[in-house]
Design a protein around this motif. Structure first.
Motif, short mmCIF file in Angstrom:
data_model
loop_
_atom_site.label_atom_id
_atom_site.label_comp_id
_atom_site.label_asym_id
_atom_site.label_seq_id
_atom_site.Cartn_x
_atom_site.Cartn_y
_atom_site.Cartn_z
N ARG A 149 77.70 -10.30 23.42
CA ARG A 149 78.55 -10.26 22.23
C ARG A 149 79.87 -9.54 22.50
N GLN A 150 80.11 -9.24 23.78
CA GLN A 150 81.31 -8.51 24.21
C GLN A 150 81.38 -7.12 23.61
N ARG A 151 80.21 -6.52 23.41
CA ARG A 151 80.11 -5.13 23.02
C ARG A 151 79.72 -4.31 24.25
N VAL A 152 79.89 -2.99 24.15
CA VAL A 152 79.63 -2.12 25.29
C VAL A 152 78.40 -1.26 24.98
N PRO A 153 77.21 -1.67 25.44
CA PRO A 153 76.02 -0.86 25.20
C PRO A 153 75.84 0.25 26.24
N LEU A 154 76.50 0.10 27.40
CA LEU A 154 76.35 1.11 28.44
C LEU A 154 77.56 1.10 29.37
N ILE A 155 77.70 2.19 30.12
CA ILE A 155 78.78 2.30 31.10
C ILE A 155 78.21 2.79 32.42
N VAL A 156 78.90 2.45 33.50
CA VAL A 156 78.58 2.97 34.82
C VAL A 156 79.69 3.94 35.21
N GLY A 157 79.32 5.15 35.63
CA GLY A 157 80.31 6.16 35.96
C GLY A 157 80.12 6.72 37.36
N VAL A 158 81.24 7.01 38.01
CA VAL A 158 81.25 7.67 39.32
C VAL A 158 81.70 9.11 39.12
N HIS A 159 81.06 10.06 39.82
CA HIS A 159 81.35 11.48 39.62
C HIS A 159 81.82 12.12 40.93
N PRO A 160 83.12 12.04 41.22
CA PRO A 160 83.63 12.62 42.47
C PRO A 160 83.52 14.14 42.51
N GLU A 175 96.90 15.36 40.62
CA GLU A 175 96.72 15.37 42.07
C GLU A 175 95.86 16.54 42.55
N THR A 176 95.66 17.55 41.72
CA THR A 176 94.96 18.75 42.17
C THR A 176 93.70 19.08 41.39
N GLN A 177 93.58 18.58 40.17
CA GLN A 177 92.43 18.92 39.33
C GLN A 177 91.25 18.01 39.64
N PRO A 178 90.06 18.56 39.82
CA PRO A 178 88.89 17.72 40.15
C PRO A 178 88.60 16.70 39.04
N ILE A 179 88.30 15.49 39.47
CA ILE A 179 87.91 14.43 38.53
C ILE A 179 86.40 14.48 38.35
N VAL A 180 85.95 14.52 37.13
CA VAL A 180 84.52 14.59 36.85
C VAL A 180 83.91 13.20 36.79
N THR A 181 84.57 12.26 36.11
CA THR A 181 84.00 10.93 35.94
C THR A 181 85.08 9.85 35.94
N ILE A 182 84.79 8.76 36.64
CA ILE A 182 85.55 7.51 36.51
C ILE A 182 84.52 6.48 36.04
N SER A 183 84.72 5.88 34.89
CA SER A 183 83.69 5.02 34.32
C SER A 183 84.26 3.71 33.81
#
Length: 293
Positions: free
Chosen positions: A251-262, A236-244
């Motif tokens: 092929r249901q593989r993960v070549p990339l991610i999208v991240g939000v940086h609050p 609740e108090t520590q800053p979040i760097v990334t939500i991705s």
């Protein structure tokens, strides 16, 4: 790709990437020599070749360097050559508009994660710079590893927990919780990330036990430094760097991610809302790729 690599090619690409990271700031010859750790003779040969081929441009007055027209030609063709990445970047732009925080695109190439786009953010306190490279090893790349193959997950975990069953179990639980949630939450601050990358290059082989054991404990700590359990009050108090969230290919593989940086502390409800927004956006990219609606 297996096989030997070409050191001269790597040095030339390092120079191009350095010029790209500089953006609108033109680089001096001494800056390039210092940043890349080259001799002046080697740097001169590389830059002359790049200028001759149009990949770099040298100002005749102040003698500084920037990207040349050949790079612009390649950049103009990127969207057509990489439609999947183009669609993911459009999703990142939409997420940034919806949540108001800087949003990034990160791609995986082998054992390296590369930031390929950043939307929004404070230039004085950036969440990252396009072209930044991050090792695909704990604590980095959870959103990739969580949906990797079982063999890939074990390889990722082994980089931090080769001799520590407790760390291995903790990392395994982090991946399982990420899959269950559908997105990753990372509290690894930029300072911690820098130290984690440095520690990750250290190895205890050949060291006396009194040095090796503290190093192994430090590696274990950094392996899970960005994760807080669901019942940890610090959430609740520590800053979040990334939500991705991951983007799946055909092929249901993960070549990339999208991240939000609050880069600030958020309530559980707000974290969930951003995570759901990301999942909708990344799912839409995967649907377009597979031809579904």
């Amino acid at each position: 790709m297996p096989g030997a690599t070409s050191a001269p090619t790597a040095r030339a690409l390092d120079a191009i990437e350095s010029l790209a990271r500089a953006g609108q700031t033109r680089m001096r010859f001494s800056d390039i020599v210092s940043e890349l750790g080259l001799t002046q003779a080697t740097a001169h040969a590389i830059l002359k070749t790049l200028c001759d081929r149009g990949w770099a441009d040298r100002d005749p007055v102040d003698k500084t360097f920037s990207l040349g027209p050949a790079a612009a030609v390649v950049a103009a063709r990127i969207d057509a050559a990489r439609p999947f990445t183009h669609a993911a970047r459009a999703a990142a732009v939409a997420v940034h508009r919806d949540v108001g925080y800087p949003t990034s695109l990160v791609e995986r190439t082998g054992d390296t994660l590369v930031i390929t786009a950043i939307e929004g953010g404070d230039p004085d306190h950036p969440a990252g710079i396009p072209g930044d490279r991050i090792p695909y090893a704990p604590p980095f790349g959870v959103a990739f590893a969580a949906w990797d193959t079982p063999e890939g997950q074990r390889a990722w975990i082994r980089q931090a927990a080769a001799s520590d069953p407790a760390v291995e179990q903790r990392l395994d639980s982090i991946l399982a919780r990420t899959r269950e949630r559908g997105f990753d939450i990372d509290w690894t601050t930029p300072a911690l990330a820098q130290h984690a990358q440095l520690v990750g290059t250290m190895h205890g082989d050949g060291l006396p036990p009194r040095i090796r054991r503290p190093l192994e404990r430090l590696l274990a700590e950094f392996a899970t430094v960005g994760y807080l359990s669901d019942d940890d009050p610090a959430r609740e108090t520590q800053p979040i760097v990334t939500i991705s969230a991951p983007v799946f290919d055909h092929r249901q593989r993960v070549p990339l991610i999208v991240g939000v940086h609050p880069l600030c502390a958020l309530t559980a409800d707000r974290i969930e809302a951003i995570g759901q927004c990301l999942m909708r956006a990344t799912a839409a990219v995967g649907s377009k790729r597979s031809g579904t609606v």
